[in-house]
Motif scaffolding. Sequence first.
Motif, PDB file in Angstrom:
ATOM      1  N   UNK A  65       0.862  -1.181   0.000  1.00  0.00           N
ATOM      2  CA  UNK A  65       0.000   0.000   0.000  1.00  0.00           C
ATOM      3  C   UNK A  65       0.897   1.229   0.000  1.00  0.00           C
ATOM      4  N   UNK A  66       0.686   2.098  -0.998  1.00  0.00           N
ATOM      5  CA  UNK A  66       1.446   3.338  -1.126  1.00  0.00           C
ATOM      6  C   UNK A  66       0.444   4.470  -1.359  1.00  0.00           C
ATOM      7  N   UNK A  67       0.952   5.682  -1.455  1.00  0.00           N
ATOM      8  CA  UNK A  67       0.059   6.819  -1.702  1.00  0.00           C
ATOM      9  C   UNK A  67      -0.760   6.625  -2.975  1.00  0.00           C
ATOM     10  N   UNK A  68      -0.171   5.967  -3.966  1.00  0.00           N
ATOM     11  CA  UNK A  68      -0.848   5.804  -5.253  1.00  0.00           C
ATOM     12  C   UNK A  68      -1.892   4.696  -5.258  1.00  0.00           C
ATOM     13  N   UNK A  69      -1.915   3.854  -4.218  1.00  0.00           N
ATOM     14  CA  UNK A  69      -2.906   2.781  -4.163  1.00  0.00           C
ATOM     15  C   UNK A  69      -2.360   1.502  -3.577  1.00  0.00           C
TER      16      UNK A  69
END
Length: 111
Positions: A65-69
């Motif tokens: 899980x990252x800022x982009x999804x």
Amino acid sequence: MTDLEYLDRAEAVLRAVELNCDRINEETDADIDNQRVGGMVTLTFRNGSQIVINLQKPLHEIWMAARSGGYHYRYDGAHWTDTKGAGEFFAHLSREASLQAGIPLTFRPLQ
């Protein structure tokens, strides 16, 4: 892949992430805080953003899980590859971490 094979390969990925953070912190001023709890590693960047990597044992996947999804990776016999085409795990982690750190970073598997 058996459960034991999955665990061996997946644990190697988490260990590689931890070692890469140590190397990156020595070589750059990225200052990534990495914390491992069981089958999960959380990377926290200076700006407070995070990347969370965790094992999904029943599915034989690694999730990121990252800022982009959110992304799901399965071992294809050679690499951990995103199930929806986002690419290989370490290349994708490098892109996401670079965006969140604001400087180019490279994560790679253990040799």
